[in-house]
Design a protein around this motif. Structure first.
Motif, mmCIF file in Angstrom:
data_model
loop_
_atom_site.group_PDB
_atom_site.id
_atom_site.type_symbol
_atom_site.label_atom_id
_atom_site.label_comp_id
_atom_site.label_asym_id
_atom_site.label_seq_id
_atom_site.Cartn_x
_atom_site.Cartn_y
_atom_site.Cartn_z
ATOM 1 N N ALA A 393 -10.781 16.275 71.343
ATOM 2 C CA ALA A 393 -11.074 17.451 70.513
ATOM 3 C C ALA A 393 -10.398 17.337 69.152
ATOM 4 N N LEU A 394 -9.161 16.832 69.133
ATOM 5 C CA LEU A 394 -8.444 16.642 67.865
ATOM 6 C C LEU A 394 -9.132 15.585 67.005
ATOM 7 N N LEU A 395 -9.592 14.510 67.649
ATOM 8 C CA LEU A 395 -10.303 13.465 66.911
ATOM 9 C C LEU A 395 -11.601 13.998 66.303
ATOM 10 N N MET A 396 -12.307 14.814 67.076
ATOM 11 C CA MET A 396 -13.556 15.374 66.569
ATOM 12 C C MET A 396 -13.298 16.339 65.418
ATOM 13 N N LYS A 397 -12.188 17.048 65.493
ATOM 14 C CA LYS A 397 -11.817 17.943 64.392
ATOM 15 C C LYS A 397 -11.506 17.128 63.141
ATOM 16 N N ALA A 398 -10.765 16.028 63.319
ATOM 17 C CA ALA A 398 -10.425 15.165 62.189
ATOM 18 C C ALA A 398 -11.674 14.523 61.597
ATOM 19 N N LEU A 399 -12.656 14.244 62.482
ATOM 20 C CA LEU A 399 -13.893 13.612 62.034
ATOM 21 C C LEU A 399 -14.657 14.506 61.055
ATOM 22 N N GLU A 400 -14.542 15.825 61.266
ATOM 23 C CA GLU A 400 -15.269 16.763 60.413
ATOM 24 C C GLU A 400 -14.873 16.614 58.940
#
Length: 428
Positions: A393-400
């Motif tokens: 979830a943190l990685l996906m947030k950073a991806l944004e």
């Protein structure tokens, strides 16, 4: 509790069982018939009258979700049946539902060419009513009322046309036990009928009852009544969510491991699953068989997790409380979750956490993921999985916030969501 106007959720008033059934129908139409019911027309035949709980609410939902795309070509109940090859008039059907009237009150003047109303006050009317579910051709059959074992091993061939093809290639069982186990299997093997079993399709009512129990423990009657509208809406959202998760899992695993959508007798496949040094043969066949596989996987994982959690300290269990909170309707948890330890028995919380975590693993990763894990390691793997999900979830947030084309960003996010946690813990 649903019978208590203030403290419960009236199942018929809010159509909770039918809301779940319709999700299964929607998913099945897309997978089996390759039809998008929001954009394409489809035909339905039903048992159960417009004045019934399941059938009446299903009619309202069909019209709400699909409008004129949903063509109800036949309905039978205790009073008779109405048929129209072009679809029964929706305004007339909804009039019957609104006024709690059975199908023999359908106005014949509202029928199209080839339409007919049969009443059971004649011998021919009784015969037409009794065989409507076999005789009328449709994309899908929804038994939403009727006697148990109506379709059985002695008469299942009556559901088939003279050329051996089914009068409907899809059955979604809203009514309990309308089709016997033996008849389900024979319809699948001999004619390729895809059947969503009653225990899957109509479980939304059971889930709603569990939420009523949670509300009774967490909220006072006044708190529930004051927030009832919002809580009910959130319960309905949860029902849609859980029904779609299980329906998508069933059809995903059916397509990967099960039968094929062909009208032939060659449906029984087997899959070899390696467990340690043993080779275990899992017979994979009809969708009802797969429903049992899914149910067994969830129950087995729940039991193993509940047993493992018994050795956890209360502090360690509290770290898993967000799972239980996320399961509850938001308004209910916002009002009372700070008092969950005071108001809800510890064993109930343990069981709820175990069930939530087991369902998460099975619905996201599939039955084989759980079946191939040793039970004594299941709790450890599950906790690692939760940690990995948080990191994903943190990685996906950073991806944004990254600077890359939207299409590539979407593809990476999809990969992370579909397999990121499982890859992170190294279990394949």
């Amino acid at each position: 509790m649903s019978s208590k106007p203030r403290a419960g959720i009236n199942h018929k008033e809010y159509g909770v069982t039918s809301e779940g059934i319709n999700v299964y129908l929607d998913v099945a139409l897309r997978h089996v018939l390759k039809k998008n019911p929001k954009e394409e027309s489809f035909t339905i035949k039903m048992t159960g009258g417009p004045d019934g709980d399941v059938a009446g609410n299903e009619l309202k939902i069909l019209h709400r979700e699909y409008g004129e795309n949903a063509k109800v070509v036949g309905i039978a109940d205790g009073t008779g049946c109405a048929e129209d090859p072009n679809g029964l008039n929706w305004a007339e059907l909804l009039r019957l539902v609104l006024n709690n009237l059975p199908i023999d009150h359908f106005d014949p003047l509202k029928l199209g060419d080839g339409g007919v109303v049969h009443k059971v006050d004649t011998e021919s009317g009784v015969k037409a009513r009794n065989n409507m579910h076999n005789r009328v051709q449709a994309d899908a059959f929804l038994p939403a009322g009727g006697r148990p074992n109506t379709i059985n091993v002695q008469n299942y061939k009556q559901f088939l046309n003279l050329d051996g093809t089914p009068s409907a290639p899809l059955i979604v069982e809203g009514a309990n036990l309308f089709v016997t186990d033996e008849a389900r299997q024979l319809l699948f093997e001999e004619a390729g009928v895809i059947i969503v079993k009653d225990s899957s399709a109509n479980k939304a009512g059971v889930i709603t009852s569990s939420y009523e129990i949670c509300a009774a423990m967490l909220l006072s009657e006044d708190e529930f009544f004051e927030n009832k509208s919002q809580i009910v809406n959130e319960v309905l959202e949860k029902l849609h969510q859980y029904a779609r998760l299980e329906a998508e899992l069933l059809f995903r695993e059916f397509e990967n491991y099960g039968g094929r959508y062909l009208f032939s007798s060659d449906f029984m496949w087997q899959e070899i699953v390696r467990t340690g040094h043993l080779i275990v043969l899992y017979p994979i066949g009809s969708l009802p068989q797969l429903s049992k596989v899914v149910s067994d996987a969830v129950n087995s994982a729940t039991d193993a997790l509940a047993s493992a959690l018994e050795s956890f300290s209360e502090n360690d269990k509290d770290k898993l409380l967000p799972l239980f909170r996320a399961h509850l309707p938001k308004t209910m948890s916002d009002l009372a979750f700070d008092h969950v330890r005071e108001r809800v028995p510890s064993q109930y919380i343990t069981n709820a956490i175990s069930s939530c975590l087991a369902s998460k693993l099975v619905y996201k990763e599939g039955t084989k993921f759980v079946e191939t894990l040793p039970k004594e390691k299941l709790a450890t793997v599950a906790l690692r999985y939760l940690e990995a999900e948080h990191k994903v979830a943190l990685l996906m947030k950073a991806l944004e916030g990254t600077d890359m084309p939207a299409q590539e960003k979407e593809a990476i996010a999809k990969l992370l969501d579909s397999g990121g946690a499982r890859t992170a813990i190294g279990v394949f």
